[in-house]
Scaffold this active site. Structure first.
Site, PDB file in Angstrom:
ATOM      1  N   ASP A   1      -0.458   4.395   0.816  1.00  0.00           N
ATOM      2  CA  ASP A   1      -0.882   5.375   1.820  1.00  0.00           C
ATOM      3  C   ASP A   1      -0.117   5.137   3.107  1.00  0.00           C
ATOM      4  O   ASP A   1       0.382   4.027   3.365  1.00  0.00           O
ATOM      5  CB  ASP A   1      -2.386   5.298   2.056  1.00  0.00           C
TER       6      ASP A   1
ATOM      7  N   GLU B   1      -5.148   1.644   3.191  1.00  0.00           N
ATOM      8  CA  GLU B   1      -4.997   0.573   4.184  1.00  0.00           C
ATOM      9  C   GLU B   1      -4.907   1.121   5.592  1.00  0.00           C
ATOM     10  O   GLU B   1      -5.497   0.573   6.531  1.00  0.00           O
ATOM     11  CB  GLU B   1      -3.756  -0.268   3.854  1.00  0.00           C
ATOM     12  N   GLU B   2      -4.177   2.212   5.765  1.00  0.00           N
ATOM     13  CA  GLU B   2      -3.955   2.736   7.110  1.00  0.00           C
ATOM     14  C   GLU B   2      -5.222   3.327   7.729  1.00  0.00           C
ATOM     15  O   GLU B   2      -5.338   3.423   8.945  1.00  0.00           O
ATOM     16  CB  GLU B   2      -2.850   3.799   7.098  1.00  0.00           C
TER      17      GLU B   2
ATOM     18  N   HIS C   1       0.850  -1.199   0.000  1.00  0.00           N
ATOM     19  CA  HIS C   1       0.000   0.000   0.000  1.00  0.00           C
ATOM     20  C   HIS C   1       0.882   1.244   0.000  1.00  0.00           C
ATOM     21  O   HIS C   1       1.965   1.248   0.580  1.00  0.00           O
ATOM     22  CB  HIS C   1      -0.983   0.011   1.176  1.00  0.00           C
TER      23      HIS C   1
ATOM     24  N   HIS D   1       4.422   3.606  12.290  1.00  0.00           N
ATOM     25  CA  HIS D   1       3.338   4.370  12.919  1.00  0.00           C
ATOM     26  C   HIS D   1       3.848   5.363  13.965  1.00  0.00           C
ATOM     27  O   HIS D   1       3.054   6.105  14.537  1.00  0.00           O
ATOM     28  CB  HIS D   1       2.276   3.466  13.567  1.00  0.00           C
TER      29      HIS D   1
ATOM     30  N   ASP E   1       6.582   0.928   5.955  1.00  0.00           N
ATOM     31  CA  ASP E   1       5.153   0.617   5.990  1.00  0.00           C
ATOM     32  C   ASP E   1       4.375   1.612   5.139  1.00  0.00           C
ATOM     33  O   ASP E   1       3.905   2.623   5.652  1.00  0.00           O
ATOM     34  CB  ASP E   1       4.676   0.652   7.445  1.00  0.00           C
TER      35      ASP E   1
END
Length: 454
Positions: free
Chosen positions: A92, A156-157, A90, A423, A123
């Site tokens: 995003d 996705e996030e 992904h 994150h 990520d």
């Protein structure tokens, strides 16, 4: 002339991979227009589509998904009769949080102490680069031996389910014999790992009202019900004194029987302050892979600077519940909603809004694809055997794909090992992991094609 080993080919492609990751990280592609312009995600999607076209992918398309975001699709045909492998990543990313806390700009890939720092570097923009690197190495070393579909998600996030709904409406699009999800990570740097389980998730936004409007705390405080105090009390009901998640009706005693996570290692990875204890009971693996976990991820309340002496009339919070394999995310959502309404103090009015949900996932680690990946990882990481672990995070698409394609084998690998700090501020990727996992993926595709011909 003897052809050079594919490992050398991968190594030679690393400078290009770094340059491309720098370009991709530069897009502030947070899939929330309230935080960053939608144009940043659109530009990132265009970049991914152009990268696929440059690698001779066919049918490259920007898919407008039901949540208002775009996913990118492409197809690379392989030899006649070859199996089809779907590669997922992904583009995003999570918001950068406090940009001033980053040691380098979050959207500028920066090399420091042997790692590359930037939001999305691990990520999961790095996951897309990993896929490209593996395919390029194979093309330079005799060709890609399988047909390849690539899907790169745009939300996705946020957990808003755009790609899941699109896939359900177009089930033929992502059909494959095997699916490689490039969005997890090794248990730690240098230890090749596939992820066997994922916790699902549900995201709720709860609003609590007690008054028609704010009141002077000197005139009314002590009798008027303060909505912020009520919210604090309500949120506190979600954890026992030892920190164990407590949602009425939700089981919290499941045990993990696989690879264990030593507490000392976890404390170091999580950067727990000296003297501060961990929460919950059981092993660390039990707590993060096999049991539910509630996290309060946001509260709307007056900031300290500029606060007035007022009794608050309304408060709002956003709550994430991680749901382990064996529990149904929809059922967990219902239990959490009922808990919030039942535990609101003083008769407070509570409204609950669901803003995201995904089911947990358990892979079949006995499949032939896992055998092919084990051989590939052991070759890419000499002296190490492939490990199988859980992961506390969620990838809702996994269950959608498993339901749509029950015969497909699903493997989860990626760049998000503990040092990556995904994150959080100062997210980074290990270039050595990028190189070795790209090599492992290339070898896997070759091994898998051979296993299907046998």
């Amino acid at each position: 002339m003897t052809a050079r080993p594919i490992s050398e080919t991968v190594a030679s492609l690393m400078p290009r991979a770094k340059a491309e990751l720098s370009e991709l990280v530069a897009f502030r592609s947070v899939a929330d227009p309230a935080q960053f312009p939608k144009s940043e995600c659109e530009a990132a999607a265009d970049w991914v589509a152009d990268a696929l076209r440059a690698e001779d992918f066919q049918d490259v398309a920007l898919l407008d998904t039901p949540d208002g975001t775009r996913s990118v699709y492409g197809f690379l045909p392989g030899p006649a009769g070859a199996p089809t492998v779907l590669l997922y990543a992904h583009y995003d990313v999570q918001p950068p949080l406090d940009e001033s806390a980053w040691l380098s700009p979050p959207f500028e890939l920066t090399e420091r102490d042997g790692r590359w720092y930037g939001r999305g570097s691990a990520d999961c923009k790095g996951g897309f680069i990993m896929h490209l690197l593996a395919l390029r190495a194979l093309k330079a070393d005799g060709g890609v031996p399988v047909s390849v579909k690539v899907i790169v998600e745009g939300s996705e996030e946020q957990g808003t389910g755009g790609l899941e709904r699109y896939a359900e409406a177009h089930p033929e699009l992502l059909a494959a014999d095997t699916i490689v999800i490039g969005d997890t990570g090794n248990f730690r740097v240098g230890l090749p790992t596939v992820t066997a389980t994922l916790r699902g998730m549900t995201m709720l936004r709860v609003t609590l009202d007690t008054l028609e409007g704010n009141l002077h705390s000197g005139q009314f405080g002590g009798a008027a019900p303060d909505a912020l105090a009520a919210m604090i009390q309500l949120l506190a009901s979600l954890h026992a004194e030892d920190g164990t998640t407590t949602v009425d009706g939700l089981a919290t005693d499941t045990e993990w029987d696989g690879l264990q996570y030593p507490e000392a290692d976890f404390r170091k990875d999580a950067k727990v302050l000296d003297g501060v204890g961990l929460i919950g009971t059981g092993t660390v693996a039990d707590r993060i892979w096999a049991r539910p976990a509630v996290t309060v991820i946001g509260i709307d309340c007056p900031p300290v600077v500029g606060a007035t002496p007022s009794v608050q009339a309304s408060a709002r919070a956003q709550i994430s519940l991680r749901v382990p394999p064996g529990q149904d995310a929809a059922e967990a959502t219902g239990l959490l909603t009922a808990h919030l309404k039942a535990h609101a103090p003083w008769g407070s009015r509570v409204a609950v809004e669901q803003v995201g949900q995904g089911q947990p996932f358990r892979a079949d680690t006995s499949s032939p694809a896992y055998t092919s990946m084990a051989r590939a990882m052991e070759a890419a990481y000499p002296g190490e055997k492939m490990q199988t672990s859980g992961m506390g995070g969620s990838i809702p698409l996994c269950n959608t794909l498993a339901a749509l394609y029950p015969e497909a084998e699903i493997l989860l690998i990626g760049l998000s090992e503990p040092e990556a700090q995904i994150h959080a501020v100062n997210e980074s990727v290990s270039p050595e992991e990028l190189e070795r996992l790209s090599l492992a993926e290339a070898l896997f595709l070759r091994n898998y094609a051979e296993s299907k011909r046998a």
